[in-house]
Write a protein that holds these residues in place. Sequence first.
Motif, PDB file in Angstrom:
ATOM      1  N   GLU A 228       0.762  -1.054   0.129  1.00  0.00           N
ATOM      2  CA  GLU A 228      -0.111  -0.010  -0.025  1.00  0.00           C
ATOM      3  C   GLU A 228       0.874   1.236   0.082  1.00  0.00           C
ATOM      4  O   GLU A 228       0.705   2.276  -0.770  1.00  0.00           O
ATOM      5  CB  GLU A 228      -0.751   0.194   1.256  1.00  0.00           C
ATOM      6  CG  GLU A 228      -1.970  -1.119   1.003  1.00  0.00           C
ATOM      7  CD  GLU A 228      -2.777  -1.109   2.441  1.00  0.00           C
ATOM      8  OE1 GLU A 228      -2.517  -0.440   3.356  1.00  0.00           O
ATOM      9  OE2 GLU A 228      -3.652  -1.971   2.673  1.00  0.00           O
TER      10      GLU A 228
ATOM     11  N   THR B  16       0.912   4.123  -2.728  1.00  0.00           N
ATOM     12  CA  THR B  16       0.807   5.593  -2.528  1.00  0.00           C
ATOM     13  C   THR B  16       1.785   6.409  -3.148  1.00  0.00           C
ATOM     14  O   THR B  16       1.868   7.467  -3.836  1.00  0.00           O
ATOM     15  CB  THR B  16       0.691   5.909  -1.035  1.00  0.00           C
ATOM     16  OG1 THR B  16      -0.526   4.854  -0.606  1.00  0.00           O
ATOM     17  CG2 THR B  16       0.320   7.213  -0.851  1.00  0.00           C
TER      18      THR B  16
ATOM     19  N   ASN C 174       1.876   9.451  -5.638  1.00  0.00           N
ATOM     20  CA  ASN C 174       2.455  10.855  -5.427  1.00  0.00           C
ATOM     21  C   ASN C 174       3.746  10.983  -6.190  1.00  0.00           C
ATOM     22  O   ASN C 174       3.763  12.256  -6.655  1.00  0.00           O
ATOM     23  CB  ASN C 174       2.843  10.776  -3.935  1.00  0.00           C
ATOM     24  CG  ASN C 174       1.696  10.731  -2.900  1.00  0.00           C
ATOM     25  OD1 ASN C 174       0.705  11.016  -3.244  1.00  0.00           O
ATOM     26  ND2 ASN C 174       1.950   9.992  -1.831  1.00  0.00           N
TER      27      ASN C 174
END
Length: 318
Positions: free
Chosen positions: A221, A225, A229
């Motif tokens: 995860e 992420t 980003n």
Amino acid sequence: MKNLLSSNSISKQFLIPTLALSVVLFFGLGAFMAMKNNSMIHTMMDSRGESVSGFVSKVSADYFAIFDFNDYEKFVKALESDPEVKFAVFYNNKKEALTKADKVPKDLSSLMVYDKEIKDESGGTLGYIKIGYSNEHSNNSLSNNIMIITISMLVALTILGNAMILLVRRIITSKVQATVEMLKDIAQGDGDLTKRLPVHSNDEIGELAKWFNVFVEHIQEIVATVQVNAEKVSVASAQLLSTADHLRKGSNDQTLQTEQVASAMTQMSQSIIEVVQNASESTKASNDASNIASKGKEVVESTLRGMEKIAVTVRDTS
């Protein structure tokens, strides 16, 4: 097997103390069994000696009653036909030998000696029978038992050791090795974060696999992420680069305009200097004209005064 018993292996750290404890327990059990077996052999020998000596004492009582001492040698030969009987001697009630006593050794510590009274029907002591049994049979039996127990323990330890190695490899080492391989794969940079360890039990190994899977899921995860980003940062960086290019172009234009303004200011400054110089010259000329006018005024006034004096003089002369 080499990896299983390596110096840093969990299996070795588990197996060595376990096998050492097993060896101690097996040898303790073997020693106990040997002592128990030796005690049983001595008990059997003692029971046998007591039975034989008791039987002979009862049978020989009749011969004492009729003073038939010649048959005692036959009893002795019959008893000594047993290889475990080292000697057998009949004595009268005064402890005098009635049969040959040359086979009785001085040191009886290595023999099991049974000394029974020979009594008549009224309980009176007629004599004694002394029989010496060898401990060689019991010692041989003890040695054989120790050897059998030792071999049995070695076989049992070998079987137990192999069984424990296989058990540890199946239950602990293989599962821990799978975890190590996944961590190694992740650490080397080619890890597949979608892989999970199988959870087949509710023990410590199962807990390890379960929480390792949770850990990898959280990492997955986080990586996802970070990837999102990173894409956003890439887009923002492109936009920032475009803005910086526009700013650079605007800065160049502003620099050019500033240089033009500076040039104009330089020209203006030179014009102002010239105006100032011209103003200074005009002021000087004005001052010179003023001085000349003042002097002309003085001359006129002096001329008027002279003319007045001449007029006065003329009037006076008239």
